[in-house]
Design an enzyme around this catalytic site. Structure first.
Site, short mmCIF file in Angstrom:
data_model
loop_
_atom_site.label_atom_id
_atom_site.label_comp_id
_atom_site.label_asym_id
_atom_site.label_seq_id
_atom_site.Cartn_x
_atom_site.Cartn_y
_atom_site.Cartn_z
N GLU A 96 -0.05 -10.65 8.60
CA GLU A 96 -1.30 -10.30 9.27
C GLU A 96 -1.81 -11.40 10.20
O GLU A 96 -2.96 -11.88 10.03
CB GLU A 96 -2.37 -9.95 8.24
N GLU A 135 2.26 -3.87 2.55
CA GLU A 135 1.05 -3.77 1.72
C GLU A 135 0.39 -2.43 1.91
O GLU A 135 0.28 -1.93 3.04
CB GLU A 135 0.00 -4.83 2.10
C1 NOJ Z 1 -4.22 -7.71 3.45
C2 NOJ Z 1 -4.03 -9.17 3.15
O1 NOJ Z 1 -2.70 -9.54 3.45
C3 NOJ Z 1 -4.37 -9.52 1.72
O2 NOJ Z 1 -4.43 -10.92 1.67
C4 NOJ Z 1 -5.67 -8.87 1.34
O3 NOJ Z 1 -6.06 -9.25 0.05
C5 NOJ Z 1 -5.51 -7.38 1.42
N1 NOJ Z 1 -5.25 -7.02 2.77
C6 NOJ Z 1 -6.73 -6.58 0.98
O4 NOJ Z 1 -7.80 -6.84 1.84
#
Ligand code: NOJ
Length: 474
Positions: free
Chosen positions: A165, A378
């Site tokens: 991200e 994710e």
């Molecule tokens: C994406 C992120 O990579 C992670 O660190 C975060 O906890 C989750 N989204 C949920 O917001």
């Protein structure tokens, strides 16, 4: 392979769970670890919910064996973890390697590797930057760090992710200032320039990614035979009406958000629509850098996806807009249309449950970037009010269970019906953890962590038990 509600994936589909070092490890000053931007940010007053930090987090650093057993009991054959840069290189540079800090990573990766013969560790090497200097010094520091990681762990780690991200670091770290390192126009105490710095940061992240790919290709790929790529994040941006102006605005927004990063990686330059709106604030790649992108790309398209948003062309009349940083894109975004929300609201302010959006996003990616393998690195949710519930109520998490089933069904439709080349899915997250500026108030785990108990007790939630059964046959 058939399961609940006709959620079907090809037999060799990869299912896993994901975590990130700062969010679970704790041990912030153990064994010579240096400070990351998140240590500094979370220790600055009023930056995180209740001033919470990742100093202890889930204490994973000291509970490694217990957590490996947890991974095993969830039938997970694939686990995505990240390395803490400042644990390996306390001052961020290769001149000072912390042998003790390498210890946990060596132990952890060896455990995971031994656990099952086909265990595949998917590692992110770049999430916790100590300093994201706004110049190319960071590209050299990052490349040295990546090179070191490949040389030490490449025998066990066969899937590398250069950045997780990167958009979040650039936009929340340098535009809104809500995340580390907390820079923006008018931000205290750091200052910043929200109109330029995010673009410079993104530029350096992208060049760093290409350099790391290049190092892997030239020094390691032949012997180690692994894959390496990058993970982006994106919502699906749904046009708020069929009016061509709204459809155009939504497309432009998708390009501005995801194409900002993915276009340079796969095509060698930023989307034209971004250049048109940002002008000279968007840096130029040199001819050499463009060639490097074309030669390296990414072995796969990693995508973290959680939610969807409506987008429309600017209106004269008043519309209910999200808090916005979108001036450069010249669109408005909204979570509702005609007074109706786009989906059920989760706990995080930005998260609405919109399963149909994920299928559309998968098709958009496939259309724009071709047949490159896609990994959902994710996907997950926090249940409304979960932190205020008793443990027995919280682990009975039908909200998360339904989210996972509904999203998996739509991902499955994208694979089986639309023939999108998705190869894997990782649930976020293995366990509740430090949710950045929201501290411990948001819980995304399929395992509950009792922060009040002295041993930070873990209890698998109903969603976790379901997931463990569901993935058994893949
Ligand atoms: C994406 C992120 O990579 C992670 O660190 C975060 O906890 C989750 N989204 C949920 O917001």
């Amino acid at each position: 392979m058939d399961d609940d509600n006709g959620i079907v994936f090809p037999k060799n589909f990869i299912f896993g769970a994901a975590t990130a070092s700062y969010q679970i490890e704790g041990g912030y000053d153990q064994d010579g670890r240096g400070k990351s931007i998140w240590d500094v940010f979370s220790h600055t007053p009023n930056k995180t919910k209740n001033g919470e930090t990742g100093d202890v987090a889930d204490d994973h650093y000291n509970k490694l064996e217990e957590d490996i057993a947890l991974i095993k009991s969830l039938n997970l054959k694939h686990y995505r973890m990240s390395f803490s840069w400042s644990r390996i290189l306390p001052d961020g540079t290769i001149s000072n390697i912390n042998k003790k800090g390498l210890n946990i990573i060596t132990r952890k990766s060896t455990y995971c590797w031994l656990m099952a013969s086909n265990q595949q560790l998917r590692c992110t090497i770049g999430i916790c930057l100590k300093v994201l200097k706004i110049n190319l010094v960071v590209v050299k520091a990052y490349s040295d760090y990546a090179d070191l990681c490949f040389s030490i762990f490449g025998d066990r780690v066969k899937f590398w992710i250069t950045f997780n991200e990167p958009w979040v670091t650039a936009v929340l770290g340098y535009l809104t200032g809500g995340n580390a390192p907390g820079r923006c126009t008018g931000c205290t105490p750091n200052g910043g320039d929200s109109s330029r710095e995010p673009y410079i940061v993104a530029h350096n992240q992208l060049v760093s990614h290409a350099e790391a790919m290049n190092i892997y290709n030239t020094k390691y790929r032949n012997n180690q035979k692994g894959s390496i790529g990058i993970t982006f994040n994106s919502d699906w941006f749904q046009a708020i009406s069929d009016d061509p102006k709204d459809v155009e605005a939504a497309e432009r927004h998708q390009q501005f958000f995801l194409g900002w990063y993915a276009d340079p990686v796969f095509f060698g330059d930023y989307p034209q629509s971004m250049r048109d709106s940002c002008g000279d604030r968007l840096p130029q790649f040199t001819e050499q850098e463009k060639e490097l992108f074309k030669a390296t790309k990414s072995d796969f398209f990693g995508i973290n996806h959680y939610t969807s948003t409506y987008v429309g062309a600017p209106r004269k009349e008043k519309v209910k807009e999200n808090p916005t940083w979108y001036d450069d894109i010249n669109v408005f975004t909204s979570y509702e249309k005609d007074g109706k929300l786009i989906g059920d609201k989760a706990d995080s302010s930005w998260l609405y449950v919109v399963p149909w959006g994920c299928r559309k996003l998968m098709n958009w990616i496939s259309k724009r970037y071709g047949s490159v393998p896609i990994y959902i690195t994710e996907n997950g949710v926090d249940a409304p009010g979960e932190s205020d519930l008793s443990i027995s109520q919280a682990v009975d998490d039908d909200f998360r269970l339904n989210y996972l089933k509904d999203y998996l069904k739509e991902f499955s439709n994208a694979v089986m019906i639309d023939k999108v080349n998705i190869k894997g899915y990782y649930v976020w997250s293995l366990m509740d953890n430090f949710e950045w500026a929201d501290g411990y108030s948001k819980r995304f785990g399929i395992t509950y962590v009792d922060y009040k108990s002295p041993d930070l007790k873990r209890t698998i939630k109903k969603s976790g038990r379901w997931y463990a059964e569901f993935i058994k046959n893949y």
